[in-house]
Design a protein around this motif. Structure first.
Motif, PDB file in Angstrom:
ATOM      1  N   VAL A  59       0.878   4.972   0.460  1.00 56.08           N
ATOM      2  CA  VAL A  59      -0.020   5.928   1.154  1.00 56.08           C
ATOM      3  C   VAL A  59       0.148   7.245   0.796  1.00 56.08           C
ATOM      4  CG1 VAL A  59      -0.914   6.573   3.563  1.00 56.08           C
ATOM      5  CG2 VAL A  59      -0.287   4.145   3.234  1.00 56.08           C
ATOM      6  N   LEU A  87      -7.713   4.786   6.218  1.00 60.58           N
ATOM      7  CA  LEU A  87      -7.716   5.449   4.910  1.00 60.58           C
ATOM      8  C   LEU A  87      -9.204   5.687   4.462  1.00 60.58           C
ATOM      9  CD1 LEU A  87      -4.963   3.151   3.131  1.00 60.58           C
ATOM     10  CD2 LEU A  87      -4.699   5.587   4.030  1.00 60.58           C
ATOM     11  N   GLY A 137      -5.621  -1.122   5.607  1.00 57.24           N
ATOM     12  CA  GLY A 137      -5.907  -0.042   5.053  1.00 57.24           C
ATOM     13  C   GLY A 137      -7.004   0.864   5.497  1.00 57.24           C
ATOM     14  N   ALA A 140      -4.520   5.203  -0.905  1.00 57.49           N
ATOM     15  CA  ALA A 140      -3.374   4.402  -1.032  1.00 57.49           C
ATOM     16  C   ALA A 140      -3.624   3.849  -2.224  1.00 57.49           C
ATOM     17  CB  ALA A 140      -3.118   3.392   0.206  1.00 57.49           C
ATOM     18  N   ILE A 175      -8.872   3.628  -1.318  1.00 60.72           N
ATOM     19  CA  ILE A 175      -7.678   2.604  -1.857  1.00 60.72           C
ATOM     20  C   ILE A 175      -8.130   2.470  -3.273  1.00 60.72           C
ATOM     21  CG2 ILE A 175      -6.585   0.379  -1.827  1.00 60.72           C
ATOM     22  CD1 ILE A 175      -7.369   0.412   1.204  1.00 60.72           C
ATOM     23  N   LEU A 224      -5.015   1.691   9.078  1.00 58.98           N
ATOM     24  CA  LEU A 224      -4.555   3.114   8.691  1.00 58.98           C
ATOM     25  C   LEU A 224      -5.583   4.234   8.524  1.00 58.98           C
ATOM     26  CD1 LEU A 224      -2.033   1.977   5.928  1.00 58.98           C
ATOM     27  CD2 LEU A 224      -1.688   2.357   8.222  1.00 58.98           C
ATOM     28  N   LEU A 268       0.736  -1.158  -0.056  1.00 63.42           N
ATOM     29  CA  LEU A 268       0.062   0.036  -0.013  1.00 63.42           C
ATOM     30  C   LEU A 268       0.871   1.134  -0.011  1.00 63.42           C
ATOM     31  CD1 LEU A 268      -2.871  -0.614   2.519  1.00 63.42           C
ATOM     32  CD2 LEU A 268      -3.226  -0.251   0.254  1.00 63.42           C
TER      33      LEU A 268
END
Length: 189
Positions: free
Chosen positions: A85, A125, A119, A92, A128, A123, A83
């Motif tokens: 980012v 996010l 992700g 990402a 993606i 994370l 990934l």
């Protein structure tokens, strides 16, 4: 943050220098290198070692999370998933390669599902996305299987070995990810 994950058949862990020779063999295969944007062919000696060191430096900065895909049954390296980012945008790019002997066995889909979960859930996010050359349908079938939606094709977007190649892009936002989990859970009831 723990950066070792398990799936049904795979361990996803950070690369080690002891993986370098197998990276060179698997990634350096002409069929693998020919459908990726940055893998060279032939794969020169020393490049895998430098690449592994770079993955660890990028991890420390939180820019790229790169995982070795290892079969649990025999602890053999079969591929890579990462990934890349963009912290400012909370998004990402998912990228991967699988060694040719392991194509068509669902390993990329299995690993991608786990990395997408990482992700969105760890994370945090919001988006993606992934891209593949249109001549590599196996790659964008993985994107579709994990719930990404096709977003479009960029004609002649990259130059690979002297040929301008089309790229197809797929993506998913956090709301779609959680809707997919909800739908999957309801189906399993």
């Amino acid at each position: 943050m723990i950066l070792n994950f398990e799936t049904h058949r795979l361990s996803l862990r950070l690369f080690k220098q002891s993986d370098a020779k197998m990276v060179q063999v698997l990634a350096g295969n002409v069929e693998v290198a020919g459908t990726t944007l940055s893998i060279p062919h032939p794969y020169p000696d020393g490049v895998a070692e430098a690449w592994i060191e770079n993955t660890l430096r990028s991890l420390e900065k939180g820019d790229i999370y790169t995982f070795a895909l290892v079969k649990k049954e025999n602890d053999s390296l079969i591929g890579c998933m990462s990934l890349g980012v963009s912290k400012n945008h909370k998004r990402a790019e998912l990228a991967y390669w699988i060694g040719q002997p392991f194509w068509g066995q669902g390993f990329a889909t299995e690993a991608a599902n786990r990395i997408v979960k990482f992700g969105f859930e760890e994370l945090e996010l919001n988006r993606i996305f992934a891209a593949a050359m249109t001549k590599n349908p196996g790659s964008y079938k993985v994107m579709n299987k994990i719930g990404m939606k096709e977003e479009g094709t960029f004609p002649q977007h990259v130059l690979k070995w002297g040929v301008h190649e089309d790229l197809v892009f797929y993506g998913m936002v956090k709301a779609d990810y959680y809707k997919k989990i909800w739908d999957d859970t309801r189906r399993d009831l």
